[in-house]
Design a protein around this motif. Structure first.
Motif, PDB file in Angstrom:
ATOM      1  N   TYR A 411      27.180  95.766  21.539  1.00 32.29           N
ATOM      2  CA  TYR A 411      28.187  95.210  21.535  1.00 32.29           C
ATOM      3  C   TYR A 411      29.396  95.888  22.167  1.00 32.29           C
ATOM      4  O   TYR A 411      29.922  96.661  21.728  1.00 32.29           O
ATOM      5  N   VAL A 412      30.318  95.041  22.213  1.00 28.43           N
ATOM      6  CA  VAL A 412      32.017  95.419  22.691  1.00 28.43           C
ATOM      7  C   VAL A 412      32.695  94.317  21.935  1.00 28.43           C
ATOM      8  O   VAL A 412      33.206  93.144  21.784  1.00 28.43           O
ATOM      9  N   GLN A 418      39.410  95.841  26.891  1.00 25.72           N
ATOM     10  CA  GLN A 418      39.475  94.182  27.918  1.00 25.72           C
ATOM     11  C   GLN A 418      39.323  94.684  29.154  1.00 25.72           C
ATOM     12  O   GLN A 418      39.534  93.853  29.858  1.00 25.72           O
ATOM     13  N   PRO A 419      39.515  95.456  29.675  1.00 23.59           N
ATOM     14  CA  PRO A 419      39.342  96.219  31.350  1.00 23.59           C
ATOM     15  C   PRO A 419      37.905  95.203  31.433  1.00 23.59           C
ATOM     16  O   PRO A 419      37.681  95.074  32.845  1.00 23.59           O
ATOM     17  N   LEU A 420      36.934  96.390  30.522  1.00 22.76           N
ATOM     18  CA  LEU A 420      35.315  95.588  30.973  1.00 22.76           C
ATOM     19  C   LEU A 420      35.305  94.021  31.043  1.00 22.76           C
ATOM     20  O   LEU A 420      34.685  93.162  31.736  1.00 22.76           O
ATOM     21  N   CYS A 421      35.708  93.603  29.912  1.00 26.49           N
ATOM     22  CA  CYS A 421      35.579  92.358  29.587  1.00 26.49           C
ATOM     23  C   CYS A 421      36.167  90.876  30.784  1.00 26.49           C
ATOM     24  O   CYS A 421      35.604  89.981  31.639  1.00 26.49           O
ATOM     25  N   LYS A 426      34.186  85.818  33.716  1.00 24.77           N
ATOM     26  CA  LYS A 426      35.446  85.460  35.442  1.00 24.77           C
ATOM     27  C   LYS A 426      35.818  84.631  35.024  1.00 24.77           C
ATOM     28  O   LYS A 426      37.273  84.403  35.482  1.00 24.77           O
ATOM     29  N   ASN A 427      35.329  83.869  33.962  1.00 25.93           N
ATOM     30  CA  ASN A 427      36.279  83.102  33.595  1.00 25.93           C
ATOM     31  C   ASN A 427      36.806  82.933  32.708  1.00 25.93           C
ATOM     32  O   ASN A 427      36.075  83.353  31.200  1.00 25.93           O
ATOM     33  N   GLU A 488      36.074 102.080  33.999  1.00 26.35           N
ATOM     34  CA  GLU A 488      35.895 103.093  32.788  1.00 26.35           C
ATOM     35  C   GLU A 488      36.427 102.123  31.263  1.00 26.35           C
ATOM     36  O   GLU A 488      37.069 102.319  31.590  1.00 26.35           O
ATOM     37  N   LEU A 489      35.498 102.546  30.941  1.00 27.79           N
ATOM     38  CA  LEU A 489      35.276 102.697  29.429  1.00 27.79           C
ATOM     39  C   LEU A 489      36.665 102.827  28.667  1.00 27.79           C
ATOM     40  O   LEU A 489      36.549 104.628  28.823  1.00 27.79           O
TER      41      LEU A 489
END
Length: 771
Positions: A411-412, A418-421, A426-427, A488-489
């Motif tokens: 989980y994150v 934020q960049p990964l999510c 997309k929505n 990158e995370l």
């Protein structure tokens, strides 16, 4: 051949060492009785070793005596060797100088390792040492990176090093035991690897050193197995293993959420943490938190009953998200390294860890290499607030029931990643939590994924829907119909850098103190040089600051003098505050004319700024004096230049510059000036960057006290000018136009002023004197 015959003849004759060895008695050497306790033997040994150490005792026989003392201590502190000596007058296979005592070798030590002839074997080393030989490139490329996972013990030796022969038996015995613990071993021959020896800082043979986390530490004690084992233990960082009792058990196990790591508890009967366990903790410090329970303490009895453990053998428990029930257990007498490594490797991650950096993501969800080794990552995107707790616990429960090795749950937190999510959701209006199933396709970040529709709140319907998707995925991987490239995370562990730095600094200072105590000055010289250089710079800075402060204290005394100079129009004055030490005791101000126009503006060097004061013939002396006082503290800057422009001579150029930037620059004028089409530019200051073609503008303001004026007249530029008569604005109060100029220049240096760009600087025809 003469050299060989001489060497052989010397060996065939009984030497002084052989005669002493025949009468060797460890009890007499240490001066203790046969009934002496181990503590008494240790106390006497420390005193004699300090007295006869060759580095401190210049007696020619000090080295031989020191070797005898060391060997005596080794014999009397080893039960088997002590019993053998008491019974037979000798040890099993150890002579006081490390020589064998079988047959001919008892008297002459005709051992191949004694000769160390270069042609005897490669590098003058025996076979036992050859497999540990280190070269410079091997040390830099292999040993240093590997030292972040396990410590290394390295011996520095050379040909014809007779002291190296004395320590060889102890070295071999210690190496055999250390290798079983997974410790790296190395041997450097100075004659063949001088570069590596110098790189390590080893300037004498024999030397023994350890390498941990790329840092070199020297061994300073007598070469005894016990001392070498303790040296290896001292090399390891502190706080690797936490002592756990019934008092702190819950606190230790519940920290899994904060640390994002499984926790391992070792139960054993010895009071100190075994070296093997410390080495394991060091190797897996980035993945697992380690604790140790001493079964002999009364405070740990409740823990043994709680987990229903037997005390006959060491037991290792691993805890993950459930702090009441261990996720895995192993118990065995004489635990070996490979067993522990396999146990920890199988439990490196939590059941559903939080992705806190790219390294964890790469290991938990590796890139697909082969069809049979593919891994799918089930990722929950959630929040940290209490309102998300129910859904998070339900996701963890589902991960706990998972038995499919192909699936990895994680989980994150959206706020932290934020960049990964943003890529996966997309929505942008998607409500959290959300579950995404993904497969990594390459190391560049490409993935195939499928969001689970409907979000996630942890209900039975959500669980059933997710399980159905996972079953479909097992049969048909093509359901992952979306593709993306992940960034990158973010590294969430950077906040722990300060704590780690403090611990590292503490360990480093401890080593420095130990080195100082052992007078290892040659190795300490670079560090001492660095310390003294830093102190010198610090002292110099304090002295300069002290002189600067003293000069500022003297300024109030000369305030009256400065005021009189201001009235006389002298620009040679000092500032009341200085952020940079000025280079001169005056301000150099040049006039901007058609002669200086090109060098001071058009072709001004990149990064340089010309600060230009606009004045008239009647206000020249007053404004120049005020200008000098305001900008004096900035004359130490190499990028600032100071000029003035006489608007009586060059009004057309001033109007042209502001006309070019008219969209950005709003000049406050009163009705009379607008009507007459004449603008009063007196007191304006322009910061001109000739290379980038922009300007910053300072508008004159009135901030001085005026008893005749009303409170509302003390505001901005246009408002204050409207409330003043022409006579006041052109007489005593004219220098107040440049109040706050110093603050404006500070903002100019910080780069926080608005910039107004111009397409081009006005031509030379605009700078010529009005006819």
């Amino acid at each position: 051949s003469d050299v060989i015959l001489s060497a052989c003849a010397a060996l065939l004759l009984p030497s002084k060492h052989d005669l002493i060895a025949a009468e060797f008695d460890p009890y007499k050497v240490l001066g203790v009785t046969r009934s002496a306790s181990q503590s008494e033997i240790k106390k006497v040994y420390k005193r004699l070793a300090k007295e006869w150490h060759p580095d401190k005792n210049k007696n020619p026989e000090a080295e031989d005596m020191f070797i005898k003392i060391t060997k005596s201590y080794e014999i009397l502190t080893n039960e088997e060797k002590k019993a053998s000596y008491d019974r037979y007058g000798q040890t099993d296979n150890t002579h006081p100088y490390g020589r064998g005592h079988h047959g001919f070798r008892h008297n002459f030590y005709f051992d191949e390792s004694f000769f160390h002839f270069p042609f005897n074997n490669k590098g003058g080393q025996d076979f036992a040492n050859s497999k540990y030989t280190l070269h410079f490139s091997q040390y830099v490329n292999e040993v240093v990176p590997d030292s972040f996972k396990r410590p290394y013990l390295i011996k520095i030796t050379s040909d014809w090093c007779f002291s190296c022969i004395h320590i060889e038996p102890v070295w071999k015995e210690t190496v055999q035991e250390l290798e079983t613990l997974g410790i790296g071993i190395g041997v450097v021959d100075v004659g063949y690897e001088r570069r590596l020896a110098n790189h390590l800082g080893a300037h004498q043979t024999p030397s023994i050193l350890g390498v941990v986390n790329g840092k070199v530490s020297f061994f300073h004690y007598a070469v005894v197995k016990g001392h070498l084992m303790q040296f290896i233990e001292d090399l390891l960082p502190q706080r690797l293993v936490e002592k756990v009792t019934v008092k702190n058990n819950q606190e230790f196990l519940k920290s899994w959420h904060k640390l994002n790591k499984p926790h391992v508890l070792l139960f054993d009967q010895v009071p100190s943490v075994p070296l093997l366990y410390k080495l394991t903790a060091f190797a897996y410090k980035d993945y697992v938190q380690f604790g140790y329970v001493d079964q002999g303490l009364s405070e740990t009895a409740d823990l043994l009953r709680k987990f229903n453990l037997n005390t006959y053998a060491p037991t290792m428990l691993v805890f993950k998200e459930d702090v009441e029930k261990p996720a895995d257990i192993i118990q065995a007498k004489g635990m070996k390294k490979h067993i522990i490594d396999e146990f920890i490797s199988n439990n490196k991650f939590l059941l559903a860890p939080r992705l806190v950096n790219q390294k964890l993501f790469d290991e938990l969800c590796p890139v697909k290499q082969f069809h049979r080794r593919r891994k799918y990552c089930v990722l929950l995107i959630t929040g940290e607030e209490e309102s998300f707790a129910t859904g998070n616990e339900a996701f963890l429960s589902l991960a706990s029931d998972n038995t499919n090795d192909v699936l990895r749950f994680a989980y994150v937190y959206q706020r932290r990643q934020q960049p990964l999510c943003d890529v996966l959701l997309k929505n942008k209006d998607s409500t959290l939590p959300q579950v995404v199933i993904l497969e990594r396709r390459n190391g560049a970040g490409k993935i195939l994924y499928k969001p689970v529709l409907g979000g996630w709140n942890g209900s039975k319907e959500d669980k059933h829907k997710l399980l159905e998707e996972l079953e479909r995925l097992e049969k048909d991987p093509s359901i992952l119909n979306c593709d993306a490239v992940l960034p990158e995370l973010n590294n969430e562990l950077t906040s722990m850098f300060l704590t780690r730095w403090i611990y590292t600094a503490y360990d480093y200072l401890s080593e420095i103190i130990a080195d100082l105590l052992h007078n290892n000055w040659r190795e300490m010289m670079p560090l001492l040089s660095l310390i003294f250089s830093a102190l010198f710079i610090l002292f110099g800075t304090v002295v300069i600051q002290a002189f600067s402060d003293s000069s500022e204290e003297k300024q109030p005394k000369t305030k009256a003098k400065e005021a009189s100079n201001a009235e006389n129009g002298s620009p040679h004055t000092s500032s009341t505050s200085s952020s940079r030490p000025p280079k001169k005791n005056f301000v150099e101000v040049t006039e901007l004319t058609d002669i200086t126009y090109t060098s001071n503006l058009v072709k001004l060097r990149p990064g340089h700024i010309n600060v230009v004061l606009v004045l008239t013939d009647s206000t020249k002396n007053i404004l120049l004096s005020k200008f000098a006082k305001e900008v004096y503290s900035f004359t130490g800057s190499l990028t600032l230049h100071f000029s003035f422009l006489n608007v009586d001579k060059h009004s057309e150029w001033m109007a042209a510059v502001l006309e070019y930037a008219q969209d950005a620059v709003q000049i406050d004028t009163d009705e009379e000036e607008v009507y007459s089409c004449k603008v009063d530019y007196t007191g304006y200051v322009l910061a001109l960057n000739g290379h980038k073609k922009y300007l910053c503008l300072f508008k004159p303001v009135y901030t001085g006290e005026d008893l005749d004026s009303k409170p509302e007249e003390e505001g901005g530029g246009s408002r204050s000018r409207k409330g003043m008569t022409r006579s006041r604005s052109t007489s005593l109060q004219i220098h107040h136009k440049l109040d706050r100029l110093g603050l404006w220049v500070e903002r100019l240096m910080e780069g926080t002023l608005p910039r107004y760009y111009v397409p081009a600087w006005p031509g030379l025809d605009k700078i010529t004197v009005n006819k």
